[in-house]
Design an enzyme around this catalytic site. Structure first.
Site, PDB file in Angstrom:
ATOM      1  N   HIS A 199       0.691  -1.062   0.130  1.00 31.02           N
ATOM      2  CA  HIS A 199       0.225  -0.003  -0.002  1.00 31.02           C
ATOM      3  C   HIS A 199       0.915   1.092   0.113  1.00 31.02           C
ATOM      4  O   HIS A 199       1.922   1.245   0.803  1.00 31.02           O
ATOM      5  CB  HIS A 199      -1.013   0.126   1.133  1.00 31.02           C
ATOM      6  CG  HIS A 199      -2.030  -1.105   1.239  1.00 31.02           C
ATOM      7  ND1 HIS A 199      -2.491  -1.535   2.112  1.00 31.02           N
ATOM      8  CD2 HIS A 199      -2.748  -1.429  -0.114  1.00 31.02           C
ATOM      9  CE1 HIS A 199      -3.707  -2.392   1.657  1.00 31.02           C
ATOM     10  NE2 HIS A 199      -3.721  -2.479   0.530  1.00 31.02           N
ATOM     11  N   GLU A 202       1.807   3.257   3.131  1.00 29.84           N
ATOM     12  CA  GLU A 202       2.506   2.609   4.144  1.00 29.84           C
ATOM     13  C   GLU A 202       3.860   2.665   3.955  1.00 29.84           C
ATOM     14  O   GLU A 202       4.495   1.560   4.222  1.00 29.84           O
ATOM     15  CB  GLU A 202       1.649   1.211   4.345  1.00 29.84           C
ATOM     16  CG  GLU A 202       0.423   1.508   4.650  1.00 29.84           C
ATOM     17  CD  GLU A 202      -0.366   0.202   4.684  1.00 29.84           C
ATOM     18  OE1 GLU A 202       0.146  -0.801   4.537  1.00 29.84           O
ATOM     19  OE2 GLU A 202      -1.633   0.220   4.733  1.00 29.84           O
ATOM     20  N   HIS A 345       2.666  -4.255   6.855  1.00 29.87           N
ATOM     21  CA  HIS A 345       1.602  -3.218   6.339  1.00 29.87           C
ATOM     22  C   HIS A 345       1.552  -2.044   7.509  1.00 29.87           C
ATOM     23  O   HIS A 345       2.418  -2.608   8.716  1.00 29.87           O
ATOM     24  CB  HIS A 345       0.409  -3.771   6.036  1.00 29.87           C
ATOM     25  CG  HIS A 345       0.031  -4.365   4.926  1.00 29.87           C
ATOM     26  ND1 HIS A 345      -0.663  -3.985   3.541  1.00 29.87           N
ATOM     27  CD2 HIS A 345       0.334  -5.607   4.624  1.00 29.87           C
ATOM     28  CE1 HIS A 345      -0.508  -4.696   2.768  1.00 29.87           C
ATOM     29  NE2 HIS A 345      -0.038  -5.930   3.204  1.00 29.87           N
ATOM     30  N   GLU A 404       0.658  -5.730  10.906  1.00 29.21           N
ATOM     31  CA  GLU A 404       0.427  -4.189  11.044  1.00 29.21           C
ATOM     32  C   GLU A 404       1.524  -3.525  11.894  1.00 29.21           C
ATOM     33  O   GLU A 404       1.135  -3.730  12.941  1.00 29.21           O
ATOM     34  CB  GLU A 404      -1.031  -4.243  11.191  1.00 29.21           C
ATOM     35  CG  GLU A 404      -2.023  -4.649  10.261  1.00 29.21           C
ATOM     36  CD  GLU A 404      -2.262  -3.943   8.998  1.00 29.21           C
ATOM     37  OE1 GLU A 404      -1.520  -2.806   8.914  1.00 29.21           O
ATOM     38  OE2 GLU A 404      -2.949  -4.444   8.185  1.00 29.21           O
TER      39      GLU A 404
END
Length: 445
Positions: A199, A202, A345, A404
């Site tokens: 992404h 990110e 991420h 994450e």
């Protein structure tokens, strides 16, 4: 960014704005003459990058250039005022040796002398005002304002030149023709893959992964431990494959916008609802969310998302694997027998380890091991399909993880970089050590 890699390389009319410093505060060495300079913005320059290059705070740069700070992105050719700073300065007290000063700031004497060449012939630095470089100043991977594709490619070249254990290559190209590089370290039979910046906003995950590769290689070459583990054993037992920037076009868009004759400018502005800021953009340059592109119940993810056209996020495309970045990652994964994969991420400090109960039995305990090492939380996630780790688990029946990193709003502030590097480093240490002879012997003990 100019061709020599220096933001705002052209400097024009210098204008002295400061006054002579008070005599009672004067010390030997170079003083700060507080000079304003004009620079010409080059393609790729951003306010954070320019501020870092001139050792200024971004707040000061914006205060000197309120008209530029009000723009979404800088325009090549516009002129900015800069006031070059000196970074950290230190007045050496009487009786303190160069070695003692270096120790005070966590540096070697060589690093300190290298950064203060004007004092090369002076043994006693008492009373001198010196420049203090960043701790670990010999590191290759650092964030200088922002970390984008140019910084990535330059760092890969430098890492490969310094460390013989690192090899690089490409898994394919992006929509705009950028190479998608990989780094390989180790020669063991157990292959592990980690990727980052799927992404766009990110992008902090890219330098995090690069720093971890550097620390691994540095520890191996200096015969030291890394997070209490022995990299020499990993070299024999594992091979780590890192793809640090899956979505380079999107990262560039987030950081630099669609100014300076961007080939997709009109479409991107339309897909972005007419907004000139792209800091929230997750998708690739064609408005497709790459982590919704993989053939793992793709149709159900499309229905769940309900996004029918290109945009900043959640548009899965017209079919699985329409985008070259996703195609390249799938084809490259199919060519390797990965024992486990991790996709970095942000944000949330969580580890997602399952997929529709298709994951192997070892995934749950391994996720808990990674969580314990990193300080993150292992989470069993439902209601999500078409991601890279989803496809990997479904296709190969082996452990796959979405990690994450960090906490906050994307793009995460660079102030979190060092902490995240430690967290991800510990996680990778646990992953690389999983199933090793060293781990097995410690378990038996």
């Amino acid at each position: 960014m100019s061709h020599d890699g220096q933001p705002g390389a052209h400097t024009y009319n210098t204008e002295t704005v400061g006054q002579e410093p008070s005599r009672e505060n004067q010390v030997r060495g170079k003083g700060n003459d507080m000079e304003l300079q004009w620079i010409i913005v080059k393609t790729g320059d951003t306010l954070p990058r320019i501020a870092s290059a001139y050792r200024m705070t971004e707040e000061l740069l914006c205060a000197l250039n309120p008209e530029a700070s009000a723009q979404p992105y800088l325009l090549a050719g516009q002129m900015l005022r800069v006031m070059p700073g000196t970074g950290r300065r230190y007045a050496v007290p009487p009786g303190e040796s160069v070695h003692q000063t270096a120790q005070r700031f966590g540096l070697t004497e060589y690093q300190l002398r290298e950064q203060n060449p004007e004092l090369a012939g002076i043994q006693d630095w008492s009373g001198c005002c010196i420049h203090i470089p960043e701790a670990g100043g010999d590191r290759i991977v650092n964030i200088k304002g922002e970390y984008g594709y140019r910084e990535l490619m330059k760092d890969i070249q430098r890492l490969e030149a310094r460390y013989s254990c690192i090899q690089s290559g490409s898994i394919g190209t992006s929509v705009m023709g950028k190479e998608l590089p990989y780094l390989r370290i180790g020669n063991g039979p157990r292959h592990v893959h980690v990727n980052a910046s799927v992404h766009a906003n990110e992008w902090l995950t890219s330098p995090v992964l690069m720093r971890c590769v550097e620390e691994y290689a540095a520890a191996y070459h200096s015969d030291e431990m890394w997070h209490s583990s022995d990299p020499k054993r990993w070299m024999q037992e594992t091979t780590l494959w890192a793809v640090p920037m899956v979505n380079p076009d999107g990262v560039e868009l987030v950081q630099e916008g669609v100014v300076n004759h961007h080939m997709y400018a009109s479409r991107l502005l339309e897909w972005n609802g007419g907004r000139a800021h792209f800091t929230h953009w997750k998708a690739n340059i064609r408005g497709v969310d790459l982590n919704d592109q993989f053939p793992a119940y793709w149709e159900e993810e499309v229905a769940r998302r309900g996004v029918a056209s290109p945009g900043p996020r959640d548009y899965a495309g017209t079919a699985p694997l329409t985008e070259p970045e996703a195609q390249a990652l799938v084809q490259w994964t199919q060519q390797h027998d990965f024992a486990a994969v991790v996709s970095l991420h942000s944000q949330g400090q969580e580890i997602y380890w399952n997929y529709r109960d298709l994951e192997p039995r070892e995934s749950a305990p391994l996720s808990r091991k990674l969580a314990k090492a990193s300080g993150y939380k292992a989470v069993k996630l439902g209601g999500s399909d078409a991601g890279y780790k989803d496809w990997f688990i479904q296709a190969f029946g082996k452990p796959g993880f979405t990690v994450e990193v960090g906490l906050g709003v994307n793009p995460l502030p660079v102030e979190q970089f060092d902490d995240i590097c430690v967290e991800v480093g510990r996680l990778l240490t646990a992953l690389l050590s999983h199933g090793s002879r060293e781990e097995g012997s410690s378990d038996r003990r």
